[in-house]
Design an enzyme around this catalytic site. Structure first.
Site, PDB file in Angstrom:
ATOM      1  N   GLY A 105      -3.924  10.703   0.869  1.00 25.66           N
ATOM      2  CA  GLY A 105      -4.842  10.290   2.400  1.00 25.66           C
ATOM      3  C   GLY A 105      -6.026   8.954   2.461  1.00 25.66           C
ATOM      4  N   CYS A 157      -3.256  11.731   9.700  1.00 27.87           N
ATOM      5  CA  CYS A 157      -2.498  12.217   8.506  1.00 27.87           C
ATOM      6  C   CYS A 157      -2.239  14.073   9.224  1.00 27.87           C
ATOM      7  CB  CYS A 157      -1.931  11.549   7.565  1.00 27.87           C
ATOM      8  SG  CYS A 157      -3.720  11.906   7.243  1.00 27.87           S
ATOM      9  N   HIS A 202      -1.105  17.512   2.808  1.00 27.59           N
ATOM     10  CA  HIS A 202      -1.774  18.184   3.093  1.00 27.59           C
ATOM     11  C   HIS A 202      -1.452  19.342   3.889  1.00 27.59           C
ATOM     12  CE1 HIS A 202      -3.788  14.167   3.040  1.00 27.59           C
ATOM     13  NE2 HIS A 202      -3.621  14.241   4.051  1.00 27.59           N
ATOM     14  N   LYS A 226     -11.892  13.021  14.186  1.00 28.69           N
ATOM     15  CA  LYS A 226     -10.160  12.866  14.921  1.00 28.69           C
ATOM     16  C   LYS A 226      -9.445  13.704  15.373  1.00 28.69           C
ATOM     17  CE  LYS A 226     -10.628   9.025  11.270  1.00 28.69           C
ATOM     18  NZ  LYS A 226     -10.371   8.641  10.440  1.00 28.69           N
ATOM     19  N   GLN A 275      -6.898  18.592   2.063  1.00 28.52           N
ATOM     20  CA  GLN A 275      -5.786  16.954   1.620  1.00 28.52           C
ATOM     21  C   GLN A 275      -5.247  16.410   0.914  1.00 28.52           C
ATOM     22  OE1 GLN A 275      -8.438  16.576   6.525  1.00 28.52           O
ATOM     23  NE2 GLN A 275      -7.322  14.578   5.581  1.00 28.52           N
ATOM     24  N   VAL A 329       1.490   3.772   2.027  1.00 27.79           N
ATOM     25  CA  VAL A 329       1.872   3.932   3.495  1.00 27.79           C
ATOM     26  C   VAL A 329       3.374   2.540   3.808  1.00 27.79           C
ATOM     27  CG1 VAL A 329       1.323   4.188   6.309  1.00 27.79           C
ATOM     28  CG2 VAL A 329       0.381   5.194   4.383  1.00 27.79           C
ATOM     29  N   GLY A 377       0.861  -0.969   0.590  1.00 30.55           N
ATOM     30  CA  GLY A 377      -0.387   0.186   0.094  1.00 30.55           C
ATOM     31  C   GLY A 377       0.895   0.990  -0.172  1.00 30.55           C
TER      32      GLY A 377
HETATM   33  N1  LIG Z   1      -2.747   7.396   3.264  1.00 32.40           N
HETATM   34  C1  LIG Z   1      -1.872   8.333   4.678  1.00 32.40           C
HETATM   35  O1  LIG Z   1      -2.406   9.456   4.528  1.00 32.40           O
HETATM   36  C2  LIG Z   1      -2.700   7.342   5.781  1.00 32.40           C
HETATM   37  C3  LIG Z   1      -2.478   8.337   6.844  1.00 32.40           C
HETATM   38  C4  LIG Z   1      -2.356   8.020   8.494  1.00 32.40           C
HETATM   39  C5  LIG Z   1      -3.277   6.509   8.303  1.00 32.40           C
HETATM   40  N2  LIG Z   1      -3.295   6.019   7.012  1.00 32.40           N
HETATM   41  C6  LIG Z   1      -4.037   4.811   7.596  1.00 32.40           C
HETATM   42  O2  LIG Z   1      -2.957   3.694   7.134  1.00 32.40           O
HETATM   43  C7  LIG Z   1      -3.685   2.792   6.935  1.00 32.40           C
HETATM   44  C8  LIG Z   1      -3.186   2.038   4.773  1.00 32.40           C
HETATM   45  O3  LIG Z   1      -3.602   3.272   4.557  1.00 32.40           O
HETATM   46  P1  LIG Z   1      -2.883   3.290   2.889  1.00 32.40           P
HETATM   47  O4  LIG Z   1      -3.214   4.776   2.662  1.00 32.40           O
HETATM   48  O5  LIG Z   1      -1.507   2.450   2.670  1.00 32.40           O
HETATM   49  O6  LIG Z   1      -4.103   2.514   1.836  1.00 32.40           O
HETATM   50  P2  LIG Z   1      -3.566   1.207   0.519  1.00 32.40           P
HETATM   51  O7  LIG Z   1      -2.858   2.374  -0.160  1.00 32.40           O
HETATM   52  O8  LIG Z   1      -4.994   1.165   0.432  1.00 32.40           O
HETATM   53  O9  LIG Z   1      -2.919  -0.097   1.270  1.00 32.40           O
HETATM   54  C9  LIG Z   1      -3.532  -0.611   1.891  1.00 32.40           C
HETATM   55  C10 LIG Z   1      -3.098  -1.889   2.438  1.00 32.40           C
HETATM   56  O10 LIG Z   1      -3.802  -3.159   3.090  1.00 32.40           O
HETATM   57  C11 LIG Z   1      -3.619  -3.948   3.050  1.00 32.40           C
HETATM   58  N3  LIG Z   1      -4.161  -5.194   3.052  1.00 32.40           N
HETATM   59  C12 LIG Z   1      -6.180  -4.275   3.223  1.00 32.40           C
HETATM   60  N4  LIG Z   1      -6.969  -5.750   3.594  1.00 32.40           N
HETATM   61  C13 LIG Z   1      -5.728  -6.562   3.562  1.00 32.40           C
HETATM   62  C14 LIG Z   1      -6.540  -7.683   4.229  1.00 32.40           C
HETATM   63  N5  LIG Z   1      -7.413  -7.786   4.751  1.00 32.40           N
HETATM   64  N6  LIG Z   1      -5.533  -8.391   5.035  1.00 32.40           N
HETATM   65  C15 LIG Z   1      -3.509  -8.347   5.025  1.00 32.40           C
HETATM   66  N7  LIG Z   1      -3.123  -7.099   3.910  1.00 32.40           N
HETATM   67  C16 LIG Z   1      -4.578  -5.984   3.593  1.00 32.40           C
HETATM   68  C17 LIG Z   1      -3.408  -4.012   1.454  1.00 32.40           C
HETATM   69  O11 LIG Z   1      -3.013  -5.455   0.588  1.00 32.40           O
HETATM   70  P3  LIG Z   1      -2.919  -5.678  -1.134  1.00 32.40           P
HETATM   71  O12 LIG Z   1      -2.554  -5.322  -1.620  1.00 32.40           O
HETATM   72  O13 LIG Z   1      -3.101  -6.774  -1.125  1.00 32.40           O
HETATM   73  O14 LIG Z   1      -4.809  -5.233  -1.266  1.00 32.40           O
HETATM   74  C18 LIG Z   1      -2.331  -2.543   0.995  1.00 32.40           C
HETATM   75  O15 LIG Z   1      -1.173  -3.719   1.161  1.00 32.40           O
HETATM   76  C19 LIG Z   1      -5.169   2.482   6.624  1.00 32.40           C
HETATM   77  O16 LIG Z   1      -5.120   2.609   8.435  1.00 32.40           O
HETATM   78  C20 LIG Z   1      -4.960   4.036   6.762  1.00 32.40           C
HETATM   79  O17 LIG Z   1      -6.131   4.633   7.368  1.00 32.40           O
HETATM   80  C21 LIG Z   1      -3.047   6.426   6.753  1.00 32.40           C
END
Ligand SMILES: NC(=O)c1ccc[n+]([C@@H]2O[C@H](COP(=O)([O-])OP(=O)(O)OC[C@H]3O[C@@H](n4cnc5c(N)ncnc54)[C@H](OP(=O)(O)O)[C@@H]3O)[C@@H](O)[C@H]2O)c1
Length: 340
Positions: free
Chosen positions: A161, A130, A243, A215, A157, A14, A12
């Site tokens: 995110g 974030c 952001h 939040k 944002q 992050v 993903g």
């Molecule tokens: N993006 C930001 O700015 C930000 C900031 C703070 C916090 N966050 C938090 O960080 C987390 C990840 O965000 P992201 O932006 O990286 O999302 P993302 O790009 O959609 O990536 C999600 C990741 O989680 C994996 N995943 C999803 N469902 C799964 C499952 N059932 N079992 C195992 N792996 C699973 C996905 O794997 P696959 O590729 O195999 O689907 C992928 O590696 C979220 O909780 C988000 O709220 C994000």
């Protein structure tokens, strides 16, 4: 001797950034495992000059691993973080699941590093949202000097995110605007995001605010000071990464804008870029790939007694997520685990 580190959600936005940052900051890694869902089994991701193959989070055994950086969203976190924690591996979680749990520290290392010491109650540490992370880095040194009473913040944002699918939606919709035969319906967002702005992030709460806004309020109180009043309007804008926030502060004591600028210049994690001329401020495009939280447009708000305005920009995948998580791991290592 270093650490055995797991990155869950490695495919993903992050997770990939976590791997970059662990390598860039030379975190003492003895062994690393990268996990995602079964869909991505064997997908290759980069870690420094190495290429790693992802394993299935569902069948992974956390026994013997020291630290797991989780970025998989609240659903899978609920299922797998307790398993990892029970196996003795400290989870540093990016989802919102544990942020408000009194037995789980919510940490921004520039602001409340001592809080990591409470990790052992559940073997879990939470990473903030974030938009909160970058804001509290700016608030803390000013609060220490003049006590913040109230914060009014409006966010701008980026779509990253919302994860990788949200970035694809902006990209595909933007292209489709020029090719109307390929209309791209909103899926990750509630309205068209290309060439638009949307004042709605996460679900609506009973009082009319959104969960993202809530939040910012709850997390600022938990990290900086329960007495600070915060009111937020969170807006998604068609920017890929970075952001921005327009922040209005009301203090108990008078704080001159020049002194505020000096305090922020000395504060950890902050870079002040504040020239009152064309381009003398930072925009999201310029913060991408950087560790710093950038502060610009520092100026007195003369409509209230002790008021200040500022503009705050940071890479949401870094300070807003992956960098902060790695900094928590560094702090945990130094203060508690003491390896490396
Ligand atoms: N993006 C930001 O700015 C930000 C900031 C703070 C916090 N966050 C938090 O960080 C987390 C990840 O965000 P992201 O932006 O990286 O999302 P993302 O790009 O959609 O990536 C999600 C990741 O989680 C994996 N995943 C999803 N469902 C799964 C499952 N059932 N079992 C195992 N792996 C699973 C996905 O794997 P696959 O590729 O195999 O689907 C992928 O590696 C979220 O909780 C988000 O709220 C994000």
């Amino acid at each position: 001797m270093g650490y055995k580190v797991v990155v869950a959600g490695a495919t993903g936005n992050v997770g990939r950034e976590m791997l970059n940052i662990l390598a860039e900051r030379e975190f003492p890694v003895d062994e690393i495992a990268v996990l995602a869902s079964r869909r991505s089994l064997g997908t290759e991701v980069s870690f420094g000059d190495k290429t790693l193959k992802t394993q299935d989070l569902d069948t992974f055994d956390f026994t013997g691993w020291d630290i797991a950086l989780f970025a998989v969203g609240s659903g899978p976190t609920k299922e797998y973080a307790p398993k990892a924690a029970k196996a003795g591996c400290v989870v540093i979680d990016n989802s919102s699941l544990y942020r408000y749990d009194p037995d789980v520290p919510l940490v921004v290392p520039e602001v409340n590093p001592e809080a990591v010491e409470g990790y052992a109650k559940k073997n879990i540490i939470a990473n903030p949202n974030c938009s909160t992370a970058q804001m509290v880095v700016a608030l803390k040194p000013l609060h220490d000097r003049a006590k913040i009473k109230r914060v009014v913040v409006s966010t701008y944002q980026s779509v990253s995110g919302g994860g990788k699918d949200a970035m694809d939606e902006l990209w595909n919709q933007t292209k489709a605007v020029y090719n109307p035969t390929e209309e791209v319906e909103p899926k990750k967002f509630t309205k068209q995001i290309a060439f638009n702005v949307i004042p709605h992030i996460d679900v609506f709460m009973e009082d009319g605010s959104t969960k993202e806004e809530w939040k910012m309020v709850a997390e600022t109180k938990k990290i900086v000071d329960t007495k600070i009043k915060v009111t937020a309007t969170c807006v998604r804008v068609p920017v890929f990464v970075g952001h921005a926030e327009a922040i209005n502060l009301e203090f108990e004591e008078f704080l001159d804008e020049d002194e505020a600028r000096d305090i922020l210049r000395e504060a950890p994690g902050i870079m002040v870029v504040d020239k009152r001329e064309d381009g003398g401020y930072i925009t999201p495009v310029e913060c991408v790939g950087d560790f710093a939280t950038f502060i610009s447009r520092i100026r007195q708000d003369s409509t209230i007694e002790n008021g200040l305005n500022l503009w705050c920009v940071s890479d949401n995948l870094r300070k807003g997520a992956a960098l902060n998580a790695v900094q928590i791991a560094e702090t945990l290592g130094k203060r508690c685990l003491k390896k490396g």
